[in-house]
Structure formats: C-alpha cells, structure tokens
Design a protein around this motif. Structure first.
Motif, short mmCIF file in Angstrom:
data_model
loop_
_atom_site.label_atom_id
_atom_site.label_comp_id
_atom_site.label_asym_id
_atom_site.label_seq_id
_atom_site.Cartn_x
_atom_site.Cartn_y
_atom_site.Cartn_z
N GLU A 8 0.85 -1.18 0.00
CA GLU A 8 0.00 0.00 0.00
C GLU A 8 0.89 1.24 0.00
O GLU A 8 2.09 1.18 0.29
CB GLU A 8 -0.92 -0.01 1.23
CG GLU A 8 -1.87 -1.20 1.25
CD GLU A 8 -2.72 -1.23 2.51
OE1 GLU A 8 -2.61 -0.29 3.32
OE2 GLU A 8 -3.49 -2.20 2.68
N ASP A 9 0.30 2.38 -0.30
CA ASP A 9 1.09 3.61 -0.43
C ASP A 9 1.83 3.95 0.86
O ASP A 9 3.01 4.33 0.83
CB ASP A 9 0.18 4.79 -0.83
CG ASP A 9 -0.30 4.68 -2.28
OD1 ASP A 9 0.31 3.89 -3.04
OD2 ASP A 9 -1.26 5.39 -2.64
N ASN A 10 1.16 3.82 1.99
CA ASN A 10 1.82 4.16 3.26
C ASN A 10 2.94 3.17 3.59
O ASN A 10 3.96 3.53 4.18
CB ASN A 10 0.80 4.20 4.40
CG ASN A 10 0.13 2.86 4.65
OD1 ASN A 10 -0.15 2.12 3.70
ND2 ASN A 10 -0.15 2.55 5.90
N PHE A 13 5.88 4.11 1.38
CA PHE A 13 6.53 5.29 1.92
C PHE A 13 7.41 4.92 3.11
O PHE A 13 8.54 5.41 3.26
CB PHE A 13 5.48 6.32 2.34
CG PHE A 13 6.06 7.55 3.00
CD1 PHE A 13 6.67 8.54 2.26
CD2 PHE A 13 6.01 7.70 4.38
CE1 PHE A 13 7.23 9.66 2.87
CE2 PHE A 13 6.55 8.81 5.00
CZ PHE A 13 7.16 9.81 4.24
N ALA A 14 6.90 4.03 4.00
CA ALA A 14 7.67 3.59 5.15
C ALA A 14 8.94 2.87 4.69
O ALA A 14 10.02 3.04 5.28
CB ALA A 14 6.83 2.68 6.03
N LEU A 36 14.63 -5.64 3.88
CA LEU A 36 14.16 -4.54 4.73
C LEU A 36 12.71 -4.74 5.18
O LEU A 36 12.35 -4.37 6.30
CB LEU A 36 14.29 -3.22 3.98
CG LEU A 36 15.72 -2.78 3.65
CD1 LEU A 36 15.70 -1.48 2.84
CD2 LEU A 36 16.55 -2.59 4.92
N LEU A 37 11.92 -5.35 4.32
CA LEU A 37 10.51 -5.55 4.67
C LEU A 37 10.34 -6.47 5.88
O LEU A 37 9.37 -6.33 6.63
CB LEU A 37 9.75 -6.13 3.48
CG LEU A 37 9.40 -5.13 2.37
CD1 LEU A 37 8.81 -5.85 1.17
CD2 LEU A 37 8.43 -4.07 2.88
N TRP A 45 5.43 -1.62 10.57
CA TRP A 45 5.61 -0.55 9.59
C TRP A 45 6.06 0.77 10.20
O TRP A 45 5.90 1.82 9.61
CB TRP A 45 4.34 -0.35 8.75
CG TRP A 45 3.97 -1.60 8.01
CD1 TRP A 45 3.06 -2.53 8.40
CD2 TRP A 45 4.55 -2.07 6.80
NE1 TRP A 45 3.03 -3.57 7.50
CE2 TRP A 45 3.93 -3.31 6.49
CE3 TRP A 45 5.52 -1.57 5.92
CZ2 TRP A 45 4.26 -4.05 5.36
CZ3 TRP A 45 5.84 -2.31 4.79
CH2 TRP A 45 5.21 -3.53 4.52
N ASP A 46 6.66 0.68 11.38
CA ASP A 46 7.23 1.87 12.01
C ASP A 46 8.71 1.94 11.62
O ASP A 46 9.53 1.16 12.15
CB ASP A 46 7.08 1.78 13.53
CG ASP A 46 7.64 2.99 14.25
OD1 ASP A 46 8.41 3.77 13.64
OD2 ASP A 46 7.33 3.17 15.45
N PRO A 47 9.10 2.83 10.71
CA PRO A 47 10.49 2.85 10.23
C PRO A 47 11.50 3.18 11.33
O PRO A 47 12.63 2.73 11.28
CB PRO A 47 10.49 3.90 9.12
CG PRO A 47 9.27 4.73 9.35
CD PRO A 47 8.27 3.84 10.01
N VAL A 48 11.09 3.99 12.31
CA VAL A 48 12.01 4.33 13.41
C VAL A 48 12.30 3.10 14.27
O VAL A 48 13.45 2.79 14.59
CB VAL A 48 11.43 5.47 14.27
CG1 VAL A 48 12.34 5.74 15.47
CG2 VAL A 48 11.26 6.74 13.42
#
Length: 394
Positions: A8-10, A13-14, A36-37, A45-48
């Motif tokens: 999905e788009d979000n 982006f993440a 990375l996924l 889906w929290d990149p931090v």
C-alpha cells in the motif's frame, strides 16, 4: 533483485524512509527491499522502530562474528546429536525443515559443550537455512523465501527443561531468534503435542512476538488432522514416510536419517564437568553425618507441578519424596535411593494430582563419618491454562 509488489502507499513510503535511514549499514547483496521488509513488518511498519531493531541486530552480528561462522566447525557432538534437517520444499519452493524434538538431549549436550557453542551452532544453522531461502526466492519468488518447520513432539519430556541451564538456553535462543531473524517463518507445524507440552509452550510463548505465534499450528496426536494440514501445503514426496510422506532412506528408515539428524541420547561417558553453575537461585545447606533434611512443600492446587534440582559436593546423598494428604495418609511417591548428585545434577518433576503436602527428604543417616554439602532448588508451579492445550491448537 526481486521486485516488491503488493504494498500500500503508506507501506511503500515507510520502506523508502527506512531504506534511506539505514543505507549506511546495508553492505551485503541480499540487503534488498525484501530484506528490509522483514524488519518493517516486525515493527508494524514503524520505520524508526525498524531502524533501531536492525541496527541492534547488526551490532549483535558483529559481537557473535556471524559472518565468520561459515569457517567455524562446531564440536562433533552438535553435528551428531542436534535433531534437524532439510527434507524437501513446499509447493511454493520454501525449505521444509524437520525437527524430531523428543530426540533432543539438551541436558546431555550441555554436559559436553558450552552454552556459547549451543548458541553459535544455532546461529550457524539459521544462517544456512536463510541462505537457502534466498536461493529459493530467486528461483520461485517471495513465497519461497521463508522456512516451513515440522516439530514432532511425540515423547516430549518436560523434565530436562526444568534443569536451569537447559531452560535458560531455550529462552535465550528464542529471544535471539526474535531479535535477529524476524519474519523468516512461513509455517510451523507442532505435531503429536502431549498435554505437558502445553505448559512448556505457555512459558516460551511469552518470548515470541505476534507474528511468530500466528504462524504456529499445534496438533495433538491426531495424524488425520495434522497430515491434512501439512499435505495441503507440501507434496508427499517432500516429506518423510514417518509423517505420511513417501521419503525413506535406502534401508527403509521412514525417518529419513540420511538427510535429517535424528539426535538421540548423549552417552554419559562423553560428559565433562563444564556446566555453568548458577547458584543464585539455589539454597545451600550442610547435612551433618547421621542427619536428615526434610522440606515440607504445600501444593494446594490440583494440577500443580513440583520440580526439584540439586547437586552435592564430593559425595552422594539419599533422596526421596513422601506425599502427605490432608487426611494424614502418607505415601512414598519418589522412593528413597542414593543419588550420585556430585557427579550429575539431579532434576525431576511431579504432577500434584490432589492438594497435598510433599516432604522432600535428603537423608544422610547412613553416613557416620561425612557431612554432606548440598545445593538445592525446589518449587511448586501452579496450574494455569498450560494444563490444557491452548487455543492455538487445531
């Protein structure tokens, strides 16, 4: 490099943000978007949070010199007695691993090698299976990039895992796996699970994340049910005949010992005095010559587990357990006998069928010249949902 699809788009982006922030530590060819996924999904889906997890794992890899383990030859006992192996691939091309868990003599293994070697060999095997997953993914696509595991729990014995070093190693390995190998499990079939396994699972699942738990399917000893599940995803010619597949050794062995290490009991003559002694949770007493120590342990709830572990210094001790019912009846549930606990830790477990008091007896009355120093740990584990197979059971 495999193209990532279906995001999905979000999520895309993440992934872009995550890739940008960890670019400095992506050194290997397989450090692509699929890699990375795994970390992103593990941290919802929290990149931090995913960056923190990945950086900590990279530091862990340096500390354990993971990339050099290909050059490390494990002690031969770990090759001979750790039950695991690749039997084939599922319908998507994912590796299928079999573990005859009842054949894992972790008590014996830890009397021969160190905990560190046990951890190192686990890392080495995980890395080997991951490498195979990457190869399969390039051939068959992302669905082949995770492992399928069949754990056969038939004959599972909880006793050895109540020995503190064994229990600690298991928990350490689970924590290590969760922190450094996220999202690599496709499906885990735990089959032939006896009732007592539910207690062990109720403890270990506290150290697993939601993703791992969602991939675990637990079955009692009901081949019709677990075979239906397994063969809906794996062809029979990829599974040992022992589980209903068609694979056998040339000599007809249905467990496929030519491809899968079958484990087994470690001979006691191989034992060495290298166990790491954690005395923090032990009580130390000296039982005088001609004396006796009796510990009355109440077990007020039906279905509780009474466990014990002890060792002596230099000499043996007589040991036994007497059950005292509330009506005054006494029954010897563990017969008195001399135990060479100075040579090997004595461990045990007993199910408390009715509320009673259990008298733990260390008897030195037969010795007229020697005091005996003993280190012991005795505890009652109350009944929980672990006494029944959990809701994850199918």
């Amino acid at each position: 490099m495999l193209k990532v699809v279906g995001l999905e788009d979000n999520q895309r982006f993440a992934l872009m943000k995550f890739r940008r922030t960890v670019q400095d530590i992506l050194k290997q060819p397989h450090h692509d978007d699929n890699f990375l996924l795994r970390w992103l999904r593990a941290r919802k889906w929290d990149p931090v949070a995913a960056e923190k997890m990945l950086r900590e794992s990279m530091e862990w890899r340096k500390q354990w010199e993971v990339d050099k383990l290909t050059e490390w030859d494990p002690p031969q006992i770990l090759n001979d007695y750790l039950p695991h192996g690749l039997c084939g691939f599922d319908k998507d091309g994912a590796p299928v691993i079999v573990v005859y868990f009842d054949a894992l003599d972790i008590y014996g293994i830890l009397h021969v090698v160190s905990r560190r070697d046990m951890i190192k060999v686990t890392i080495k095997r995980l890395e080997e299976y991951l490498k195979l997953c990457r190869e399969q993914m390039l051939k068959h696509g992302p669905a082949a990039g995770q492992v399928v595991v069949i754990f056969d729990m038939q004959g599972f014995n909880l006793k050895q895992y109540l020995w503190r070093p064994a229990g600690e190693v298991v928990i350490t390995l689970i924590q290590m796996y969760e922190a450094n190998y996220p999202e690599i499990l496709k499906t885990c079939y735990i089959i032939n699970a006896p009732k007592v396994f539910a207690f062990a699972f109720s403890v270990t699942k506290k150290f697993m994340n939601e993703y791992t738990l969602s991939k675990i399917q637990i079955y009692k000893s009901d081949p019709a049910r677990w075979q239906t599940a397994i063969f809906s995803n794996i062809d029979r010619d990829q599974v040992p005949a022992f589980f209903g597949g068609t694979l056998k050794d040339p000599d007809g062995n249905p467990k496929l010992g030519t491809k899968i290490c079958l484990g087994g009991k470690v001979p006691k003559e191989m034992y060495v005095n290298n166990t790491e002694k954690d005395m923090e949770n032990f009580t130390t007493v000296t039982i005088k010559k001609g004396g006796k120590l009796e510990l009355d342990i109440p077990a007020s709830e039906m279905g509780s587990l009474l466990s014990w572990e002890f060792r002596t210094e230099n000499h043996d001790i007589r040991f036994g357990i007497v059950k005292k019912d509330y009506n005054g009846t006494q029954k010897e549930v563990i017969p008195m006998r001399r135990v060479a606990a100075h040579q090997l830790d004595e461990i045990g477990i007993l199910t408390c069928e009715v509320p009673s008091t259990y008298s733990i007896i260390f008897d030195n009355t037969y010795s007229i010249i020697r005091n005996k120093k003993i280190h012991y740990s005795v505890k009652v584990i109350p009944p929980t949902e672990s006494q029944e197979i959990t809701p994850t059971t199918l």
